[in-house]
Design a protein around this motif. Structure first.
Motif, PDB file in Angstrom:
ATOM      1  N   HIS A 344       0.827  -1.210   0.000  1.00 16.32           N
ATOM      2  CA  HIS A 344       0.000   0.000   0.000  1.00 16.32           C
ATOM      3  C   HIS A 344       0.862   1.262   0.000  1.00 16.32           C
ATOM      4  N   VAL A 345       2.031   1.194   0.620  1.00 14.89           N
ATOM      5  CA  VAL A 345       2.931   2.350   0.643  1.00 14.89           C
ATOM      6  C   VAL A 345       3.447   2.641  -0.766  1.00 14.89           C
ATOM      7  N   LYS A 346       3.873   1.589  -1.471  1.00 16.66           N
ATOM      8  CA  LYS A 346       4.374   1.754  -2.837  1.00 16.66           C
ATOM      9  C   LYS A 346       3.289   2.269  -3.761  1.00 16.66           C
ATOM     10  N   MET A 347       2.082   1.694  -3.661  1.00 17.02           N
ATOM     11  CA  MET A 347       0.999   2.084  -4.550  1.00 17.02           C
ATOM     12  C   MET A 347       0.556   3.525  -4.313  1.00 17.02           C
ATOM     13  N   LYS A 348       0.490   3.920  -3.047  1.00 21.12           N
ATOM     14  CA  LYS A 348       0.098   5.302  -2.762  1.00 21.12           C
ATOM     15  C   LYS A 348       1.156   6.281  -3.252  1.00 21.12           C
ATOM     16  N   LYS A 349       2.431   5.872  -3.146  1.00 20.04           N
ATOM     17  CA  LYS A 349       3.508   6.727  -3.630  1.00 20.04           C
ATOM     18  C   LYS A 349       3.443   6.892  -5.146  1.00 20.04           C
ATOM     19  N   LEU A 350       3.140   5.814  -5.865  1.00 24.88           N
ATOM     20  CA  LEU A 350       3.102   5.854  -7.327  1.00 24.88           C
ATOM     21  C   LEU A 350       1.836   6.503  -7.860  1.00 24.88           C
ATOM     22  N   PHE A 351       0.689   6.129  -7.307  1.00 27.16           N
ATOM     23  CA  PHE A 351      -0.600   6.540  -7.859  1.00 27.16           C
ATOM     24  C   PHE A 351      -1.217   7.741  -7.143  1.00 27.16           C
ATOM     25  N   GLY A 352      -0.760   8.004  -5.924  1.00 28.38           N
ATOM     26  CA  GLY A 352      -1.391   9.050  -5.132  1.00 28.38           C
ATOM     27  C   GLY A 352      -2.643   8.585  -4.424  1.00 28.38           C
ATOM     28  N   ASN A 353      -2.995   7.295  -4.576  1.00 28.51           N
ATOM     29  CA  ASN A 353      -4.174   6.746  -3.903  1.00 28.51           C
ATOM     30  C   ASN A 353      -4.024   5.245  -3.779  1.00 28.51           C
ATOM     31  N   CYS A 354      -4.660   4.675  -2.781  1.00 30.99           N
ATOM     32  CA  CYS A 354      -4.674   3.225  -2.607  1.00 30.99           C
ATOM     33  C   CYS A 354      -5.852   2.856  -1.710  1.00 30.99           C
ATOM     34  N   GLU A 355      -6.673   1.946  -2.184  1.00 30.77           N
ATOM     35  CA  GLU A 355      -7.877   1.524  -1.459  1.00 30.77           C
ATOM     36  C   GLU A 355      -7.734   0.065  -1.040  1.00 30.77           C
ATOM     37  N   LEU A 356      -8.090  -0.225   0.192  1.00 29.66           N
ATOM     38  CA  LEU A 356      -8.132  -1.610   0.661  1.00 29.66           C
ATOM     39  C   LEU A 356      -9.442  -2.230   0.203  1.00 29.66           C
ATOM     40  N   VAL A 357      -9.348  -3.219  -0.689  1.00 35.10           N
ATOM     41  CA  VAL A 357     -10.537  -3.891  -1.204  1.00 35.10           C
ATOM     42  C   VAL A 357     -10.998  -4.987  -0.245  1.00 35.10           C
ATOM     43  N   ALA A 358     -10.036  -5.753   0.278  1.00 35.67           N
ATOM     44  CA  ALA A 358     -10.380  -6.854   1.191  1.00 35.67           C
ATOM     45  C   ALA A 358      -9.113  -7.275   1.924  1.00 35.67           C
ATOM     46  N   SER A 359      -9.287  -7.942   3.063  1.00 37.30           N
ATOM     47  CA  SER A 359      -8.134  -8.438   3.816  1.00 37.30           C
ATOM     48  C   SER A 359      -8.548  -9.648   4.639  1.00 37.30           C
ATOM     49  N   ASN A 360      -7.573 -10.474   4.934  1.00 42.74           N
ATOM     50  CA  ASN A 360      -7.761 -11.533   5.921  1.00 42.74           C
ATOM     51  C   ASN A 360      -6.512 -11.575   6.787  1.00 42.74           C
ATOM     52  N   ALA A 361      -6.318 -12.637   7.533  1.00 40.16           N
ATOM     53  CA  ALA A 361      -5.199 -12.665   8.477  1.00 40.16           C
ATOM     54  C   ALA A 361      -3.843 -12.609   7.784  1.00 40.16           C
ATOM     55  N   LYS A 362      -3.758 -13.029   6.499  1.00 37.57           N
ATOM     56  CA  LYS A 362      -2.468 -13.125   5.828  1.00 37.57           C
ATOM     57  C   LYS A 362      -2.323 -12.183   4.643  1.00 37.57           C
ATOM     58  N   PHE A 363      -3.420 -11.928   3.914  1.00 37.17           N
ATOM     59  CA  PHE A 363      -3.338 -11.216   2.644  1.00 37.17           C
ATOM     60  C   PHE A 363      -4.193  -9.957   2.628  1.00 37.17           C
ATOM     61  N   VAL A 364      -3.810  -9.049   1.727  1.00 38.27           N
ATOM     62  CA  VAL A 364      -4.635  -7.881   1.429  1.00 38.27           C
ATOM     63  C   VAL A 364      -4.818  -7.809  -0.081  1.00 38.27           C
ATOM     64  N   VAL A 365      -5.998  -7.332  -0.499  1.00 40.64           N
ATOM     65  CA  VAL A 365      -6.237  -6.976  -1.896  1.00 40.64           C
ATOM     66  C   VAL A 365      -6.340  -5.459  -1.947  1.00 40.64           C
ATOM     67  N   LEU A 366      -5.505  -4.848  -2.778  1.00 40.27           N
ATOM     68  CA  LEU A 366      -5.398  -3.394  -2.857  1.00 40.27           C
ATOM     69  C   LEU A 366      -5.732  -2.910  -4.260  1.00 40.27           C
ATOM     70  N   ARG A 367      -6.223  -1.664  -4.338  1.00 39.92           N
ATOM     71  CA  ARG A 367      -6.629  -1.095  -5.614  1.00 39.92           C
ATOM     72  C   ARG A 367      -6.170   0.349  -5.700  1.00 39.92           C
ATOM     73  N   SER A 368      -5.504   0.685  -6.818  1.00 38.15           N
ATOM     74  CA  SER A 368      -5.135   2.060  -7.104  1.00 38.15           C
ATOM     75  C   SER A 368      -5.652   2.433  -8.489  1.00 38.15           C
ATOM     76  N   VAL A 369      -6.051   3.692  -8.653  1.00 35.59           N
ATOM     77  CA  VAL A 369      -6.593   4.196  -9.924  1.00 35.59           C
ATOM     78  C   VAL A 369      -5.630   5.236 -10.486  1.00 35.59           C
ATOM     79  N   LYS A 370      -5.375   5.162 -11.783  1.00 32.09           N
ATOM     80  CA  LYS A 370      -4.518   6.162 -12.430  1.00 32.09           C
ATOM     81  C   LYS A 370      -5.320   7.430 -12.685  1.00 32.09           C
ATOM     82  N   LEU A 371      -4.906   8.512 -12.041  1.00 30.02           N
ATOM     83  CA  LEU A 371      -5.628   9.789 -12.132  1.00 30.02           C
ATOM     84  C   LEU A 371      -4.778  10.804 -12.890  1.00 30.02           C
ATOM     85  N   ARG A 372      -5.435  11.807 -13.449  1.00 31.12           N
ATOM     86  CA  ARG A 372      -4.712  12.865 -14.126  1.00 31.12           C
ATOM     87  C   ARG A 372      -4.029  13.769 -13.092  1.00 31.12           C
TER      88      ARG A 372
END
Length: 372
Positions: A344-372
Motif C-alpha cells: 500500500h505504501v508503494k501504490m500510494k507513492k506511485l498513484f497518489g491513492n490506494c484503497e483496501l478492497v479486502a483483507s484476511n489474516a495473511k493477505f490484502v487486496v489493494l486497488r489504485s486508480v490512475k488519475l490525471r
C-alpha cells in the motif's frame, strides 16, 4: 562494478533487470565458479538455468546452447555478452519447452529451486545425451539433498557428488539409460468451486495446487469491465481465466517472463474456455517492456518478492511502475499480497491513492486508480 575471473578472462557481470546501487546481490555464485573450473572436452555445451549469463560468458568461444525458462535470464546473458564484447549471435538461446540439440559434448546445470523443473530438464536430456556426454550440475551445498542425487540417478544413471568448495557442490552424472516410466507433460487439478481443470507445466508457481493468495484474490476481482485487462505475472493463468468469465466484454492479456507459465495459461484457456480464445493474448515478456502507454483498463497482479533464491522487491516495483504507465486514466491496478510486504505504501507513492478492497489474516487486496 563487480568482476569475476572466469577461464582466464576478466568478465564484468551485471544482474538483470538492473537493481538499485545499494543492492548487495551479484550476478554469479561459487557454484558458477566451480563449474567453470572443470576440465571440459571439446564440443557443444548445453547450459541450463544460467540466471545472469556467468556460465554462458565464462565458456568463451565454445558453441553454447543457453536453455532457460526465464526470459529475464536470457536477456541478462545477452546483456553480459555485449558488456564483455562477446558475440551473442554465437550463443543459441532456447526456451525450456523447445527441443534440445542431439549428442552434446557437455551439459552444465545450475540446479533450479523447483525440483519439478529439474526433473523436466533431466527427462528432456535423456532423449539427447550419450554415454560420452559429460554431465555436470552445481548448486550451493545446502541445496543438494539425497533426493536431488536420487533424481539424477533415477533418470540419467550413476551419479556422485564432489567435495564442497566455497559452500558449493557438484554432481557428476553418467548416462546409462535406466528404465523410467513416462510422465504426463503437465500436472492437472480441479479449480475450487468451478468446472475448470487447471494444467501446470513444471516451472509454474504453486503447480500442485491453488496458491492461497490467488484463492483469496479470486474472490475480489473486478466485474464487467469493457476494454483490456492484463493478468501480469500470470503463472498458470487462473486469475485471467476468472477475469474472462467475469468480464465478458473485455479482452484479457496473459503476460509472464516464464515460458512455461505462458504456455500453461494458454493451455488452460484452450481447455476450459475455448470460446474465449479470440479475446486473449499470451506473451512472454519482461513485465510490460515495449507495451504502449495509457492503454489498459485494468491490471491484475500477484507480485513476486523473490528472484530465484534471492528475496527482493525490485520486480514488484517494476510491475507497479509499468502498470501505472500502461493504464489509461481511470484504469485500475488491483493486486494481492502478503500483509507484511507493505504494498500500500508503494501504490500510494506511485498513484497518489490506494484503497483496501479486502483483507484476511495473511493477505490484502489493494486497488489504485490512475488519475490525471
Amino acid at each position: 562494478m563487480s568482476q569475476l575471473e572466469l577461464t582466464n578472462r576478466t568478465l564484468t557481470l551485471h544482474r538483470f533487470p538492473p537493481m538499485r546501487e545499494e543492492s548487495p546481490l551479484q550476478a554469479w555464485d561459487s557454484a558458477d565458479e566451480y563449474l567453470l573450473q572443470q576440465e571440459l572436452p571439446e564440443g557443444p555445451v548445453l547450459v541450463f538455468n544460467d540466471s545472469f549469463g556467468a556460465l554462458t560468458c565464462g565458456l568463451g568461444a565454445r558453441p553454447v546452447w543457453h536453455v532457460s525458462d526465464s526470459l529475464l535470464s536470457e536477456q541478462a546473458a545477452k546483456q553480459n555478452l555485449r558488456l564483455n564484447d562477446m558475440d551473442e549471435d554465437q550463443v543459441h538461446f532456447i526456451d525450456s519447452l523447445a527441443p534440445l540439440p542431439a549428442a552434446p559434448a557437455v551439459v552444465m546445470i545450475k540446479i533450479p529451486k523447483a525440483l519439478a523443473l529439474l526433473e523436466h530438464q533431466l527427462r528432456a536430456l535423456r532423449e539427447v545425451v550419450t554415454p560420452e556426454t559429460l554431465i555436470l550440475a552445481a548448486a550451493k551445498a545446502k541445496d543438494i539433498h539425497n533426493s536431488t542425487l536420487q533424481l539424477f540417478e533415477r533418470i540419467l544413471g550413476e551419479s556422485k557428488t564432489s567435495l564442497a568448495w566455497k559452500k558449493a557442490r557438484l554432481i557428476y552424472s553418467h548416462y546409462s539409460a535406466p528404465a523410467l516410466a513416462e510422465q504426463a507433460a503437465t500436472t492437472v487439478w480441479p479449480l475450487d468451486d468451478s468446472p475448470y481443470q487447471i494444467h501446470n507445466h513444471a516451472n509454474v508457481f504453486s503447480r500442485a495446487s491453488l496458491d492461497v493468495g490467488a484463492r483469496f484474490f479470486m474472490q475480489h476481482l473486478p466485474h464487467d469491465i469493457e476494454g483490456e485487462i492484463l493478468d501480469l505475472g500470470c503463472g498458470n493463468g487462473v486469475i485471467g481465466l476468472l477475469a474472462l468469465e467475469q468480464n465478458p466484454n473485455a479482452d484479457v492479456l496473459f503476460y509472464d517472463e516464464s515460458y512455461m507459465a505462458v504456455a500453461s495459461s494458454k493451455l488452460n484457456v484452450e481447455v476450459n474456455r475455448p470460446q474465449d480464445m479470440a479475446r486473449c493474448q499470451f506473451r512472454v515478456n519482461n513485465v510490460l517492456s515495449g507495451f504502449p502507454s495509457d492503454r489498459l483498463h485494468a491490471v491484475l497482479c500477484n507480485p513476486p518478492f523473490h528472484q530465484q533464491h534471492a528475496v527482493t522487491d525490485h520486480l514488484a516495483w517494476q510491475m507497479l511502475r509499468d502498470a501505472k504507465r500502461c493504464l489509461q486514466y481511470g484504469g485500475e491496478l488491483r493486486i494481492v499480497g502478503n500483509r507484511h510486504l507493505g504494498y500500500h505504501v508503494k501504490m500510494k507513492k506511485l498513484f497518489g491513492n490506494c484503497e483496501l478492497v479486502a483483507s484476511n489474516a495473511k493477505f490484502v487486496v489493494l486497488r489504485s486508480v490512475k488519475l490525471r
